[in-house]
Design an enzyme around this catalytic site. Structure first.
Site, PDB file in Angstrom:
ATOM      1  N   CYS A   2     -21.314  50.528 -53.551  1.00 59.36           N
ATOM      2  CA  CYS A   2     -22.235  50.257 -52.462  1.00 59.36           C
ATOM      3  C   CYS A   2     -21.411  50.029 -51.188  1.00 59.36           C
ATOM      4  CB  CYS A   2     -23.124  49.047 -52.677  1.00 59.36           C
ATOM      5  SG  CYS A   2     -24.158  49.177 -54.123  1.00 59.36           S
ATOM      6  N   ARG A  27     -18.557  55.239 -51.679  1.00 57.89           N
ATOM      7  CA  ARG A  27     -18.738  53.997 -52.430  1.00 57.89           C
ATOM      8  C   ARG A  27     -20.008  53.994 -53.282  1.00 57.89           C
ATOM      9  NH1 ARG A  27     -15.454  49.926 -50.402  1.00 57.89           N
ATOM     10  NH2 ARG A  27     -16.743  48.420 -51.491  1.00 57.89           N
ATOM     11  N   TRP A  73     -24.919  52.317 -55.059  1.00 56.86           N
ATOM     12  CA  TRP A  73     -24.565  52.744 -56.414  1.00 56.86           C
ATOM     13  C   TRP A  73     -25.326  51.783 -57.322  1.00 56.86           C
ATOM     14  CZ3 TRP A  73     -22.369  50.725 -60.857  1.00 56.86           C
ATOM     15  CH2 TRP A  73     -21.951  51.664 -61.819  1.00 56.86           C
ATOM     16  N   ASN A  99     -24.012  44.275 -51.446  1.00 59.99           N
ATOM     17  CA  ASN A  99     -23.112  44.986 -52.361  1.00 59.99           C
ATOM     18  C   ASN A  99     -22.621  43.964 -53.369  1.00 59.99           C
ATOM     19  OD1 ASN A  99     -20.961  46.300 -53.599  1.00 59.99           O
ATOM     20  ND2 ASN A  99     -19.593  46.020 -51.854  1.00 59.99           N
ATOM     21  N   GLY A 100     -22.765  44.259 -54.667  1.00 62.72           N
ATOM     22  CA  GLY A 100     -22.296  43.331 -55.693  1.00 62.72           C
ATOM     23  C   GLY A 100     -23.361  43.112 -56.747  1.00 62.72           C
ATOM     24  N   GLU A 473      -5.047  61.863 -68.368  1.00 65.61           N
ATOM     25  CA  GLU A 473      -5.485  62.013 -66.977  1.00 65.61           C
ATOM     26  C   GLU A 473      -6.126  63.387 -66.753  1.00 65.61           C
ATOM     27  OE1 GLU A 473      -6.128  60.159 -64.672  1.00 65.61           O
ATOM     28  OE2 GLU A 473      -6.129  61.371 -62.863  1.00 65.61           O
ATOM     29  N   LYS A 477      -9.922  63.917 -65.367  1.00 66.19           N
ATOM     30  CA  LYS A 477     -10.247  64.710 -64.164  1.00 66.19           C
ATOM     31  C   LYS A 477     -11.329  65.725 -64.487  1.00 66.19           C
ATOM     32  CE  LYS A 477      -9.132  62.819 -61.830  1.00 66.19           C
ATOM     33  NZ  LYS A 477      -8.446  61.610 -61.590  1.00 66.19           N
ATOM     34  N   GLU A 480     -14.859  64.060 -65.253  1.00 65.34           N
ATOM     35  CA  GLU A 480     -15.582  63.366 -64.184  1.00 65.34           C
ATOM     36  C   GLU A 480     -16.130  64.293 -63.111  1.00 65.34           C
ATOM     37  OE1 GLU A 480     -11.719  61.491 -61.847  1.00 65.34           O
ATOM     38  OE2 GLU A 480     -13.598  60.439 -61.692  1.00 65.34           O
ATOM     39  N   HIS A 496      -5.544  64.143 -87.627  1.00 67.68           N
ATOM     40  CA  HIS A 496      -6.056  62.963 -88.333  1.00 67.68           C
ATOM     41  C   HIS A 496      -7.569  62.796 -88.130  1.00 67.68           C
ATOM     42  CE1 HIS A 496      -2.069  61.768 -89.576  1.00 67.68           C
ATOM     43  NE2 HIS A 496      -1.649  62.007 -88.344  1.00 67.68           N
ATOM     44  N   LYS A 591     -16.424  55.537 -55.736  1.00 63.99           N
ATOM     45  CA  LYS A 591     -14.970  55.479 -55.567  1.00 63.99           C
ATOM     46  C   LYS A 591     -14.409  54.104 -55.898  1.00 63.99           C
ATOM     47  CE  LYS A 591     -11.033  57.144 -54.189  1.00 63.99           C
ATOM     48  NZ  LYS A 591     -10.403  58.047 -55.162  1.00 63.99           N
TER      49      LYS A 591
END
Ligand code: M6R
Length: 596
Positions: A2, A27, A73, A99-100, A473, A477, A480, A496, A591
Site C-alpha cells: 500500500c 507498492r 494491496w 497502510n498496514g 532464484e 523469477k 512470479e 528422491h 514490491k
C-alpha cells in the site's frame, strides 16, 4: 505494501496526488483512491484496478488544495471499490487512508463500535470510526486521533482529513514507512520519497507512534503523549530520472540492463583512496568478532543470503546460518555465543524481517542491515548498514538488487577475511563485463524462452552447490512474473521424489558453472531427459558441451551467481511477455511487503 500520499498547499491537489500514486503503484495496485477537501467538503474518488482507472474516474472540475491518496494491496477484504481507500466515518466527517494491518481491529469494533454500521470489510475503517466516535464524545480531532492511536495494535501509516478543518492533515506511523516532504508554500506526505520528488527533495523522517500535524505552512511533530519534537529535514539523494522508465518498455528490462553498472558502482563505493576494497571499521570489527552469522531475509533476498553463506564460510571462514525471516522470529534456533545478525532487504521495509530485528534487539544482539534504501526501517533500527547502491528498483521482480546483494556480500566477506588468494575487485570487474556480454545476447534468450516455455505448464531449475542457490532464484523469477509453476531443486534431490513430475516436454533448466559438480549435474540432466524432459543447459565456458543452450563467459567460481542468474531473469522476462503478463506488476504481489 500500500502506498500513501498527501498534499496541503495552494494549488490543486489532485494532480500531485495522482502523480504520487503512480510512483507508488509498485507498492500495491489492486485498487486506489483519493480524497480532496474544499469549501464544499470532502470528495472521495476510488476505483478497483490501477491508478489509470482511478485517474479516469476523477472529476477534473473538483478543485481542492488539500488531499490524501492511497494505492492498495489487499489484506482485509477483497480488492473492490468498497474496500478501496480512503474510508470515511459513518457521519462522513472524517476520511482516512492506511497502510498496514490493525491486528486488534475486531476487538476494538466489538468494544467501541457496536451500534455503528461499517461500510467495508477492512481493518482501516475501524480507525476512522473510532476517531469519529471520540470526537462525538467531546474530544478535539487531535485528541481523538491520539486516543485512537493509543488503542491500535499492529502496523500503520495513516493520514486523516477532517471535513470541518481544512488546514491540517493528521498523520502517524507505526512500523510502516511514512515521510513528510517540506517546501515553502506546501507540505506533502508519502510512503516513499520517490512519490514526491516531483515537488520537493526535502523530507522529514517520522518515528513510530509520533503524532504529526501537517499544515501548508508548517509541520508539528509530537510524541503520543504530546511532547513537541524538533526534526530537521534531509535531502533525498535521488534523481527524478532514476525512477523514470525512459525508452524501456518495462522497468524490469531497464533494471536488468543496469546490472553491470550496479556492480561497478559497488566497487567504487566500497573502495578506499588506494583503490582497495574496504568496509566501515565498526562493521568489520563486528563481523570479525562474531562466532556465527545469522542471515535473515525473504524471497529473492533470502536467495542472495544463501550465496552469502558460501562467501562468508569459504572466504572468511565464519560459520553462517541463513533463515527465512517469517520462520525465524517465531521459532528461533539455539544461538551461538557471539552471533551477528545480517538482514538482507532491498526495500529495508519487509515486515517479516523487521519482526526478527525487533526480537533480536530485545535479546541484546547486534544487527547489520544490507539494504538498497538508506534511512529505511531496517537500516535505522540496526546497528550497522551496508548499502547496496543499486539505485531505485521499481519492478516488483527483483533483479539488480539481487546482483547487488551478492556483490556486497562478496565484498564484506572478502574484507573480513583479510588474506585471500584472489583479487575480488578484478573478478567483480570481469563479472560486470560478463553480465554486459550476456545482456547483449537477449535475442538468444528470447528464443530460449519461446522454445522451452511457450506452452509449458511447469518448469524445473536445477543446479548443485552455488548453482542450486541460483536455481531457486531462477524459479522464483519465472513463477512470479509468468505464472508458470516453477521449482528450483538441488540436482541430486530430484530422484528422491520430484522426478515423478517429469513428463514428455517438461522444461528443465540446468546450471553448470561449478567444476567440482559439473559431471554430477550433467548426470542429473540425463536422468530427466531419459524421462522425456526438455533440458536447457546453461553452462560456463571451460565446462560447456556441444548441445548446451547458452554458454556463460568465464567467471570466478565464487562469483558465478552474478552472471548465471542473468539469463534466467531474461528468460523469465520473455516468457512473461509471450504470455502477455504485466511484467512490472505481477498479480497478487507488491514490491515492498510491509505486512507479516
Ligand atoms: O525488500 P526485500 O528484499 O526485503 O523483499 C523481500 C521479498 O519480498 C522480495 O525479494 C521478493 O521475493 C521479490 N519481489 C522477488 O522478486
Amino acid at each position: 505494501m500500500c502506498g500513501i500520499v498527501g498534499y496541503i498547499g495552494e494549488v490543486d491537489a489532485k494532480e500531485v496526488l495522482l502523480k504520487g500514486l503512480e510512483k507508488l503503484e509498485y507498492r500495491g495496485y489492486d485498487s486506489a483512491g483519493i480524497a480532496v477537501r474544499n469549501e464544499q467538503g470532502i470528495t472521495v474518488f476510488k476505483e478497483k484496478g490501477r491508478i489509470a482507472d482511478l485517474r479516469a474516474a476523477v472529476d477534473t472540475s473538483v478543485e481542492a488544495s488539500v488531499g490524501i491518496g492511497h494505492t492498495r494491496w489487499a489484506t482485509h477484504g477483497v480488492p473492490n471499490r468498497k474496500n478501496a481507500h480512503p474510508h470515511q466515518s459513518a457521519s462522513g466527517r472524517f476520511t482516512l487512508v492506511h497502510n498496514g494491518v490493525i491486528e486488534n481491529y475486531h476487538l476494538l469494533q466489538k468494544a467501541y463500535l457496536k451500534g455503528i454500521q461499517v461500510a467495508s470489510d477492512t481493518d482501516t475503517e475501524i480507525i476512522v470510526q473510532l476517531v469519529d466516535l471520540f470526537v462525538s464524545e467531546g474530544l478535539s480531532t487531535e485528541d481523538a486521533f491520539r486516543k485512537t492511536l493509543g488503542l491500535l495494535h499492529g502496523s500503520y501509516a495513516l493520514a486523516l482529513l477532517d471535513s470541518e478543518d481544512a488546514d491540517v492533515i493528521y498523520v502517524a506511523k507505526n512500523k510502516s514507512p511514512l515521510l513528510v516532504g517540506v517546501a515553502d508554500t506546501f507540505n506533502v506526505i508519502a510512503s516513499d520519497a520517490m512519490a514526491m520528488l516531483q515537488v520537493t527533495n526535502q523530507f522529514m523522517e517520522l518515528h513510530d507512534k509520533e503524532v504529526v500535524l501537517v499544515r501548508k505552512d508548517g509541520v508539528t511533530i509530537t510524541s503520543l503523549e504530546g511532547t513537541v519534537l524538533e526534526r530537521e529535514p534531509f535531502t533525498a539523494q535521488l534523481d527524478a530520472s532514476d525512477i523514470e522508465k525512459g525508452t524501456y518498455p518495462h522497468y524490469m528490462l531497464k533494471e536488468m540492463d543496469e546490472q553491470p553498472t550496479v556492480i561497478r558502482k559497488i566497487m567504487q563505493a566500497y573502495s578506499n583512496e588506494a583503490g582497495e576494497l574496504t568496509i566501515d571499521a565498526d562493521i568489520l570489527q563486528a563481523l570479525q568478532e562474531a562466532d556465527r552469522l545469522y542471515i535473515i531475509a525473504a524471497g529473492t533476498s533470502y536467495h542472495a543470503g544463501l550465496v552469502g553463506k558460501e562467501y562468508f564460510e569459504k572466504i572468511a571462514r565464519i560459520p553462517v546460518e541463513v533463515h527465512i525471516s517469517s520462520e525465524f522470529g517465531y521459532n528461533m534456533p539455539l544461538l551461538s555465543q557471539k552471533p551477528l545478525f545480517i538482514f538482507i532487504s532491498q526495500s529495508g521495509e519487509t515486515a517479516d524481517s523487521r519482526q526478527v530485528l525487533v526480537k533480536i534487539k530485545e535479546l541484546g544482539y547486534k544487527a547489520l542491515t544490507m539494504t538498497n534504501v538508506p534511512g529505511s526501517t531496517l537500516s535505522r533500527e540496526a546497528d550497522y548498514t551496508l548499502l547496496l547502491h543499486a539505485g531505485p528498483e521499481i519492478a516488483v521482480a527483483s533483479t539488480k538488487a539481487y546482483v547487488a546483494q551478492i556483490a556486497v556480500l562478496a565484498v564484506a566477506a572478502y574484507v573480513t577475511a583479510g588474506e585471500t588468494d584472489f583479487d575480488l575487485k578484478q573478478e567483480l570487474a570481469i563479472a560486470a563485463n560478463n553480465i554486459q556480454a550476456i545482456i547483449e545476447r537477449k535475442d538468444r534468450l528470447e528464443k530460449i524462452a519461446e522454445d522451452y516455455l511457450k506452452i509449458a505448464r511447469n518448469a524445473f531449475f536445477i543446479g548443485r552447490n552455488l548453482d542450486f542457490c541460483v536455481s531457486l532464484e531462477g524459479a522464483l523469477k519465472l513463477k512470479e512474473i509468468s505464472y508458470i509453476q516453477a521449482e528450483g531443486f538441488a540436482g541430486g534431490e530430484l530422484k528422491h521424489g520430484t522426478i515423478a513430475l517429469i513428463e514428455d516436454g517438461t522444461p528443465v533448466f540446468a546450471i553448470v558453472t561449478q567444476k567440482a559438480v559439473a559431471l554430477n549435474i550433467r548426470g542429473n540432466v540425463k536422468e530427466v531427459t531419459a524421462r522425456g524432459a526438455n533440458a536447457c543447459i546453461i553452462s560456463m565456458e571451460g565446462m560447456a558441451e556441444d548441445d548446451d543452450a547458452f554458454i556463460l563467459p568465464k567467471t570466478h567460481p565464487l562469483l558465478t551467481p552474478l552472471v548465471s542468474v542473468v539469463p534466467l531473469q531474461l528468460i523469465s522476462y520473455y516468457a512473461a511477455l509471450h504470455r502477455r503478463c504485466d511484467v512490472d506488476k505481477p498479480r497478487n504481489l507488491a514490491k515492498s511487503v510491509t505486512v507479516e
